[in-house]
Scaffold this motif. Structure first.
Motif, PDB file in Angstrom:
ATOM      1  N   ARG A  68       1.326  -1.419   0.318  1.00 25.87           N
ATOM      2  CA  ARG A  68       0.063  -0.071  -0.292  1.00 25.87           C
ATOM      3  C   ARG A  68       1.113   1.207   0.081  1.00 25.87           C
ATOM      4  N   ARG A  69       0.586   2.464  -0.129  1.00 23.86           N
ATOM      5  CA  ARG A  69       1.196   3.662  -0.476  1.00 23.86           C
ATOM      6  C   ARG A  69      -0.037   4.851   0.303  1.00 23.86           C
ATOM      7  N   LEU A 128      -4.426   5.162   2.357  1.00 25.70           N
ATOM      8  CA  LEU A 128      -3.846   4.360   1.671  1.00 25.70           C
ATOM      9  C   LEU A 128      -4.500   3.671   1.088  1.00 25.70           C
ATOM     10  N   LEU A 129      -4.460   3.311  -0.340  1.00 27.91           N
ATOM     11  CA  LEU A 129      -4.306   3.238  -1.104  1.00 27.91           C
ATOM     12  C   LEU A 129      -3.337   1.452  -1.810  1.00 27.91           C
ATOM     13  N   ALA A 130      -3.852   0.865  -2.783  1.00 20.34           N
ATOM     14  CA  ALA A 130      -3.488  -0.103  -2.668  1.00 20.34           C
ATOM     15  C   ALA A 130      -2.437   0.248  -4.257  1.00 20.34           C
ATOM     16  N   ALA A 131      -1.584  -0.326  -4.034  1.00 14.03           N
ATOM     17  CA  ALA A 131      -0.533  -0.302  -4.446  1.00 14.03           C
ATOM     18  C   ALA A 131      -0.118   0.161  -6.605  1.00 14.03           C
TER      19      ALA A 131
END
Ligand SMILES: [Zn+2]
Length: 114
Positions: free
Chosen positions: A28-29, A44-47
């Protein structure tokens, strides 16, 4: 006779299992969005997914964008006004002077200057 090592006891206190061995978290980023009222929202989003262009600000409900210097406008037609702008709308400068004089007089009375 089966091989004795098929089932091994785990000794108490043999040490913690490293988290990376148990569950690898999906990468995640953090992505930061900015709304027109300068609230920053870290999401926080999935990369592997592209971040959506806008995100609703949880603090004021307005759309927030990825560009801090150029946030999306408010979703309502009403133009954004600062708190001071609303105050100035209700009070003329003369009202302001009167209120200031009143407040200063009260302050001086409390200090025993009058
Ligand atoms: Zn906001």
């Amino acid at each position: 006779m089966p091989h004795g090592s098929a089932i091994r006891g785990t000794r108490v206190g043999s040490g913690p299992v490293r988290p990376t061995e148990r569950c690898e978290p999906a990468p995640r980023r953090p992505v930061t969005y900015w709304c027109a009222r300068s609230h920053s929202i870290e999401v926080l989003l999935a990369a592997e997914v592209a971040p959506p262009a806008t995100w609703d600000c949880p603090r004021c409900g307005q759309p927030a964008g990825l560009d801090q210097l150029n946030p999306p406008g408010p979703s309502r037609a009403e133009p954004y006004k600062s708190h001071l702008a609303y105050v100035k709308e209700r009070r003329s400068d003369a009202d302001g002077e009167a209120l200031l004089a009143e407040a200063l007089a009260a302050l001086r009375r409390r200090r025993g200057e009058i």
